[in-house]
Write a protein that holds these residues in place. Structure first.
Motif, PDB file in Angstrom:
ATOM      1  N   ILE A 140       0.794  -1.224  -0.095  1.00 52.30           N
ATOM      2  CA  ILE A 140      -0.094  -0.047   0.162  1.00 52.30           C
ATOM      3  C   ILE A 140       0.924   1.325   0.073  1.00 52.30           C
ATOM      4  O   ILE A 140       2.087   1.201   0.789  1.00 52.30           O
ATOM      5  N   GLU A 141       0.724   2.205  -0.628  1.00 53.61           N
ATOM      6  CA  GLU A 141       1.135   3.495  -1.049  1.00 53.61           C
ATOM      7  C   GLU A 141       0.211   4.630  -0.918  1.00 53.61           C
ATOM      8  O   GLU A 141      -0.846   4.696  -1.537  1.00 53.61           O
ATOM      9  N   ILE A 142       0.725   5.682   0.086  1.00 54.86           N
ATOM     10  CA  ILE A 142      -0.421   6.573   0.331  1.00 54.86           C
ATOM     11  C   ILE A 142      -0.333   7.702  -0.768  1.00 54.86           C
ATOM     12  O   ILE A 142      -1.296   8.538  -1.198  1.00 54.86           O
ATOM     13  N   ILE A 143       0.787   7.826  -1.575  1.00 56.46           N
ATOM     14  CA  ILE A 143       0.821   8.856  -2.602  1.00 56.46           C
ATOM     15  C   ILE A 143       0.482   8.242  -4.039  1.00 56.46           C
ATOM     16  O   ILE A 143       1.099   7.391  -4.696  1.00 56.46           O
ATOM     17  N   PRO A 144      -0.394   8.693  -4.496  1.00 54.69           N
ATOM     18  CA  PRO A 144      -1.057   7.862  -5.606  1.00 54.69           C
ATOM     19  C   PRO A 144      -0.230   7.840  -6.827  1.00 54.69           C
ATOM     20  O   PRO A 144      -0.038   6.867  -7.537  1.00 54.69           O
ATOM     21  N   GLU A 145       0.570   9.081  -7.262  1.00 52.82           N
ATOM     22  CA  GLU A 145       1.474   8.828  -8.215  1.00 52.82           C
ATOM     23  C   GLU A 145       2.582   8.015  -8.133  1.00 52.82           C
ATOM     24  O   GLU A 145       3.023   7.276  -9.043  1.00 52.82           O
ATOM     25  N   LEU A 146       2.966   7.790  -7.007  1.00 51.96           N
ATOM     26  CA  LEU A 146       4.160   6.669  -6.497  1.00 51.96           C
ATOM     27  C   LEU A 146       3.478   5.301  -6.866  1.00 51.96           C
ATOM     28  O   LEU A 146       4.028   4.405  -7.315  1.00 51.96           O
ATOM     29  N   ALA A 147       2.364   5.019  -6.223  1.00 54.58           N
ATOM     30  CA  ALA A 147       1.521   3.841  -6.369  1.00 54.58           C
ATOM     31  C   ALA A 147       1.588   3.791  -7.971  1.00 54.58           C
ATOM     32  O   ALA A 147       1.756   2.503  -8.335  1.00 54.58           O
ATOM     33  N   LYS A 148       0.880   4.377  -8.596  1.00 54.30           N
ATOM     34  CA  LYS A 148       0.972   4.224 -10.127  1.00 54.30           C
ATOM     35  C   LYS A 148       2.109   3.934 -10.868  1.00 54.30           C
ATOM     36  O   LYS A 148       2.437   3.008 -11.532  1.00 54.30           O
ATOM     37  N   ARG A 149       3.330   4.665 -10.284  1.00 54.15           N
ATOM     38  CA  ARG A 149       4.509   4.446 -11.156  1.00 54.15           C
ATOM     39  C   ARG A 149       5.149   3.054 -10.606  1.00 54.15           C
ATOM     40  O   ARG A 149       5.587   2.118 -11.355  1.00 54.15           O
ATOM     41  N   ALA A 150       4.941   2.654  -9.380  1.00 51.69           N
ATOM     42  CA  ALA A 150       5.409   1.251  -8.824  1.00 51.69           C
ATOM     43  C   ALA A 150       4.702   0.263  -9.406  1.00 51.69           C
ATOM     44  O   ALA A 150       5.246  -0.578  -9.738  1.00 51.69           O
ATOM     45  N   LYS A 151       3.714   0.506  -9.913  1.00 53.83           N
ATOM     46  CA  LYS A 151       2.607  -0.693 -10.537  1.00 53.83           C
ATOM     47  C   LYS A 151       3.274  -0.751 -11.904  1.00 53.83           C
ATOM     48  O   LYS A 151       3.579  -2.046 -12.278  1.00 53.83           O
ATOM     49  N   LYS A 152       3.735   0.414 -12.563  1.00 53.41           N
ATOM     50  CA  LYS A 152       4.066   0.254 -13.874  1.00 53.41           C
ATOM     51  C   LYS A 152       5.481  -0.516 -14.086  1.00 53.41           C
ATOM     52  O   LYS A 152       5.919  -1.559 -14.600  1.00 53.41           O
ATOM     53  N   LEU A 154       6.788  -2.676 -11.544  1.00 51.05           N
ATOM     54  CA  LEU A 154       6.550  -4.000 -11.336  1.00 51.05           C
ATOM     55  C   LEU A 154       6.186  -4.708 -12.308  1.00 51.05           C
ATOM     56  O   LEU A 154       6.829  -5.812 -12.461  1.00 51.05           O
ATOM     57  N   LEU A 155       5.047  -4.278 -13.201  1.00 53.51           N
ATOM     58  CA  LEU A 155       4.667  -4.914 -14.237  1.00 53.51           C
ATOM     59  C   LEU A 155       5.736  -5.242 -15.300  1.00 53.51           C
ATOM     60  O   LEU A 155       5.879  -6.041 -15.626  1.00 53.51           O
ATOM     61  N   SER A 156       6.512  -4.059 -15.337  1.00 50.44           N
ATOM     62  CA  SER A 156       7.591  -4.244 -16.622  1.00 50.44           C
ATOM     63  C   SER A 156       8.652  -5.119 -16.219  1.00 50.44           C
ATOM     64  O   SER A 156       9.150  -5.933 -17.048  1.00 50.44           O
ATOM     65  N   GLN A 157       8.677  -5.397 -14.843  1.00 55.60           N
ATOM     66  CA  GLN A 157       9.612  -6.367 -14.520  1.00 55.60           C
ATOM     67  C   GLN A 157       9.221  -7.678 -14.087  1.00 55.60           C
ATOM     68  O   GLN A 157       9.671  -8.632 -13.479  1.00 55.60           O
ATOM     69  N   TYR A 159       6.514  -8.764 -12.187  1.00 58.34           N
ATOM     70  CA  TYR A 159       5.933  -8.700 -10.712  1.00 58.34           C
ATOM     71  C   TYR A 159       4.444  -8.577 -11.074  1.00 58.34           C
ATOM     72  O   TYR A 159       4.007  -7.918 -10.082  1.00 58.34           O
ATOM     73  N   ASP A 160       3.913  -9.322 -11.787  1.00 57.96           N
ATOM     74  CA  ASP A 160       2.495  -8.944 -12.024  1.00 57.96           C
ATOM     75  C   ASP A 160       1.614  -9.531 -10.858  1.00 57.96           C
ATOM     76  O   ASP A 160       0.374  -9.160 -10.809  1.00 57.96           O
ATOM     77  N   TYR A 161       2.267 -10.563 -10.129  1.00 56.19           N
ATOM     78  CA  TYR A 161       1.486 -11.223  -9.075  1.00 56.19           C
ATOM     79  C   TYR A 161       1.330 -10.314  -7.803  1.00 56.19           C
ATOM     80  O   TYR A 161       0.445 -10.591  -6.717  1.00 56.19           O
ATOM     81  N   ILE A 162       1.996  -9.241  -7.687  1.00 57.60           N
ATOM     82  CA  ILE A 162       2.126  -8.383  -6.562  1.00 57.60           C
ATOM     83  C   ILE A 162       0.725  -7.511  -6.525  1.00 57.60           C
ATOM     84  O   ILE A 162       0.791  -6.768  -7.550  1.00 57.60           O
ATOM     85  N   LYS A 163       0.201  -7.342  -5.275  1.00 62.18           N
ATOM     86  CA  LYS A 163      -0.864  -6.486  -5.470  1.00 62.18           C
ATOM     87  C   LYS A 163      -0.771  -5.151  -4.785  1.00 62.18           C
ATOM     88  O   LYS A 163      -0.143  -5.022  -3.553  1.00 62.18           O
ATOM     89  N   ILE A 164      -1.016  -4.135  -5.572  1.00 60.43           N
ATOM     90  CA  ILE A 164      -0.633  -2.600  -4.950  1.00 60.43           C
ATOM     91  C   ILE A 164      -1.977  -1.884  -4.808  1.00 60.43           C
ATOM     92  O   ILE A 164      -3.045  -1.945  -5.842  1.00 60.43           O
TER      93      ILE A 164
END
Ligand code: SAH
Length: 245
Positions: A140-152, A154-157, A159-164
């Protein structure tokens, strides 16, 4: 005259093709060298900063050896990605020092299949390290911009099974509770009670606690029935745990 011109042209063409070939070969070598460099830097990071300082868990060491940390830092810090320090990731936040990531992960005592919750996704690097050990990772990340970037990232690497999710981690993630382990990578003034509640019996929380800007204490908490066994690990310095307004 005409013949000379033709020959001249043919020579020029040969020269141009040779140059093109050399450019291709050089750029291939460069990317290969770049790749080898990152791997070399990663080995050095694990040996000098992590193993030499006493981290022993093989699962942690191999995760730190595997995750490409340079993919989780801002482009302008690429060359510093494997340095022995935290780095800015934007929004006033940081990716933790590699050694701290390793120590905290080791303290979680994770096994394959364990369910782990992280509060403070930031760059997604710590989540990727957890994701090398178990597939059940929630962050869980409180800053939406960071959550969005981290998701991208993780997906590019893969780690599609990690839930954010973007939100205030103070309340944990009830939907997926209880967890075998919880890691908090920002420092609150006290351990959020919902996190204690969402921990399994025998589960572990690793969390820095203290006032922002001051010296904080890294705690390893183990739940034993209704009791919490607290272990003071060391002094640390984390960004503050903020609350949704
Ligand atoms: N684990 C991260 C380090 C992140 S720094 C990494 O590997 O890169 C700590 C992060 O915690 C910051 O991104 C900050 O925005 C986030 N944070 C602070 N308070 C929070 C809260 N209440 N809930 C969720 N995230 C929080």
């Amino acid at each position: 005259m005409r013949k000379d011109y033709k020959e001249d042209n043919a020579a020029k063409m040969k020269f141009v093709s040779l140059c093109t070939l050399m450019t291709v070969v050089f750029s291939l070598c460069e990317s290969a060298i770049g790749e080898i460099d990152y791997q070399h830097l990663r080995i050095q990071m694990v040996e000098r900063q992590i193993r030499a300082r006493g981290v022993k868990d093989k699962k942690v060491l191999s995760a730190m050896m595997k995750v490409p940390r340079h993919k989780f830092v801002l482009e302008k810090y690429l060359k510093k990605a494997y340095g022995d320090y935290p780095l800015p990731i934007g929004e006033g936040q940081t990716i933790s020092q590699p050694y701290i990531v390793a120590v905290m992960t080791e303290l979680l005592e994770l096994k394959e299949g364990d369910k782990v919750l992280e509060i403070g996704t930031g760059s997604g690097y710590q989540a990727a390290i957890l994701g090398e050990i178990t597939k059940e990772v929630y962050t869980i990340e409180i800053i939406p911009e960071l959550a969005k970037r981290a998701k991208k990232t993780l997906l590019s690497q893969s780690y599609d099974y990690i839930k954010i999710k973007a939100g205030d981690g103070y309340f944990g993630w009830e939907e997926y509770a209880p967890f075998d382990a919880i890691i908090v990578t920002a420092a609150p003034a006290h351990i959020p009670p919902p996190l204690k509640k969402q921990l399994k019996d025998g589960g572990r929380i690793v969390i820095p606690v203290g006032m922002p800007g001051a010296y904080q204490t890294l705690w390893r908490v183990r739940k034993s029935g209704e009791k919490l066994e607290m272990n003071n690990i060391m002094g640390v310095s984390f960004v503050p745990f903020t609350r949704a307004r």
